[in-house]
Design an enzyme around this catalytic site. Structure first.
Site, PDB file in Angstrom:
ATOM      1  N   ASP A 117      -3.021  16.504   8.647  1.00  0.00           N
ATOM      2  CA  ASP A 117      -4.455  16.969   8.980  1.00  0.00           C
ATOM      3  C   ASP A 117      -4.191  18.339   9.509  1.00  0.00           C
ATOM      4  O   ASP A 117      -3.338  18.309  10.385  1.00  0.00           O
ATOM      5  CB  ASP A 117      -4.835  15.867   9.702  1.00  0.00           C
ATOM      6  CG  ASP A 117      -5.302  14.409   9.223  1.00  0.00           C
ATOM      7  OD1 ASP A 117      -5.049  14.234   8.226  1.00  0.00           O
ATOM      8  OD2 ASP A 117      -5.999  13.682   9.831  1.00  0.00           O
ATOM      9  N   HIS A 173       3.905  13.677   7.467  1.00  0.00           N
ATOM     10  CA  HIS A 173       4.288  12.779   6.458  1.00  0.00           C
ATOM     11  C   HIS A 173       4.906  13.564   5.178  1.00  0.00           C
ATOM     12  O   HIS A 173       4.743  14.630   5.004  1.00  0.00           O
ATOM     13  CB  HIS A 173       3.118  12.136   5.706  1.00  0.00           C
ATOM     14  CG  HIS A 173       2.566  11.212   6.783  1.00  0.00           C
ATOM     15  ND1 HIS A 173       3.087   9.697   6.859  1.00  0.00           N
ATOM     16  CD2 HIS A 173       1.669  11.521   8.000  1.00  0.00           C
ATOM     17  CE1 HIS A 173       2.493   9.320   8.270  1.00  0.00           C
ATOM     18  NE2 HIS A 173       1.636  10.133   8.652  1.00  0.00           N
ATOM     19  N   SER A 277       0.477  21.747  16.682  1.00  0.00           N
ATOM     20  CA  SER A 277       1.440  22.979  16.453  1.00  0.00           C
ATOM     21  C   SER A 277       1.085  23.398  14.928  1.00  0.00           C
ATOM     22  O   SER A 277      -0.136  23.102  14.417  1.00  0.00           O
ATOM     23  CB  SER A 277       2.842  22.919  16.748  1.00  0.00           C
ATOM     24  OG  SER A 277       3.557  24.237  16.712  1.00  0.00           O
TER      25      SER A 277
END
Length: 310
Positions: A117, A173, A277
């Site tokens: 995200d 992921h 980050s």
């Protein structure tokens, strides 16, 4: 510089003041960024990491963690557990989501899905061994992938820079079907990776601490190679590659090793940020010339398609 006419303690203070003035005057960017040049970023990150992992009494969790979540706009409705079940700030940051909230886009030829995200803040071609950080500031792919002796094979490929603000889900992921070929880590600085830093600090991503995960595409993604570079930042010292890809080994502080082509599938755990980050995603391989990004800016969620074959 040596000041023999002053007592050692006073000489050290004078030299520190001279250095502070130099940093404030000559570091590029706004004053807040120049002042950060004086801040002990690694020590501060260690202290912040220690504090974030301290276990909170159950009665403190709702008020303290809830205030943090409201301040940054964290969507607690998506969290796997109720707020009171997160024993520390770090546990909340590295939370999992409720099952089914981030479905992977259906496979198409050459698909690469978002690993995080995030907000896409830069996207383009890798030319002359460089990518663009922001506002025309280049950085070197060979240095970004410091422990990969074949980094030149990414020439002509694509880069996408994905920035995770504090509100975002902080697990990374796998973006495609493939086989994992290598992992590595670079010990570096810990400058912030916000808009002010990316726009003013040259070669930011190749200077900061980072970890890299590389995979070769299979199935619908045959012909591609992807490298996901997890870039650390101030108070984000933890850039963690999932243990599944390490084969029981410990990732060196500054080094890496090949992985024996372990199969991976879209949505598998790749790694974790301990605080927010940036992920720099590199897309190359024999069919990189046929690949095109479908998203070049704006917000993106895990599993949404970033690009595919034209």
């Amino acid at each position: 510089m040596h000041l023999p006419w002053l007592p050692p303690a006073r000489a050290a203070l004078v030299l520190a003041l001279i250095w502070a003035i130099y940093v404030l005057l000559w570091t590029p960017g706004p004053l807040s960024l120049r002042a950060l040049g004086l801040y002990p970023k690694k020590l501060g990150s260690r202290v912040a990491g220690w504090a974030a992992t301290r276990r909170l009494p159950a009665a403190w969790r709702e008020p303290l963690l809830g205030r943090f979540a409201r301040h940054y706009g964290v969507n607690l409705a998506e969290a796997e557990f109720p707020l009171v079940e997160y024993p520390s700030l770090q546990a909340l940051f590295t939370r999992r989501l409720k099952p089914g909230l981030r479905p992977q886009a259906a496979p198409v030829p050459g698909f690469v899905n978002s690993p995080v995200d995030a907000r896409i803040i830069a996207c383009g071609r890798i030319e002359s061994g460089t990518a663009i950080q922001a506002k025309g500031l280049p950085y070197r792919i060979a240095e970004l992938l410091r422990h990969d002796p074949g980094a030149a094979r990414f020439e002509g490929g694509h880069f996408l820079t994905l920035y995770l603000p504090p509100r975002d889900y902080h697990r990374i992921h796998v973006p495609m079907e493939g086989r994992v070929s290598a992992v590595s880590r670079v010990e570096g600085e810990l400058w912030p990776v916000n808009d002010a830093s990316t726009g003013h600090i040259p070669r930011l991503y190749e200077r900061n601490r980072r970890a890299t995960w590389t995979a070769l595409g299979t199935g619908a993604s045959e012909g591609l190679e992807v490298a996901a570079v997890l870039v650390g930042a101030t108070h984000v010292g933890g850039v963690v590659i999932d243990g599944r890809w390490l084969g029981g080994r410990e990732l060196p502080r500054n080094g890496g090793f090949p992985v024996s082509l372990l199969p991976c599938a879209p949505g598998d755990d790749l790694g974790t940020f301990e605080f927010g980050s940036t992920v720099v995603l590199l897309v190359s391989g024999p069919r990189a010339k046929d690949w095109a990004p479908l998203r070049t800016e704006g917000d993106v969620k895990v599993g949404q398609r970033l690009g595919a074959y034209r």
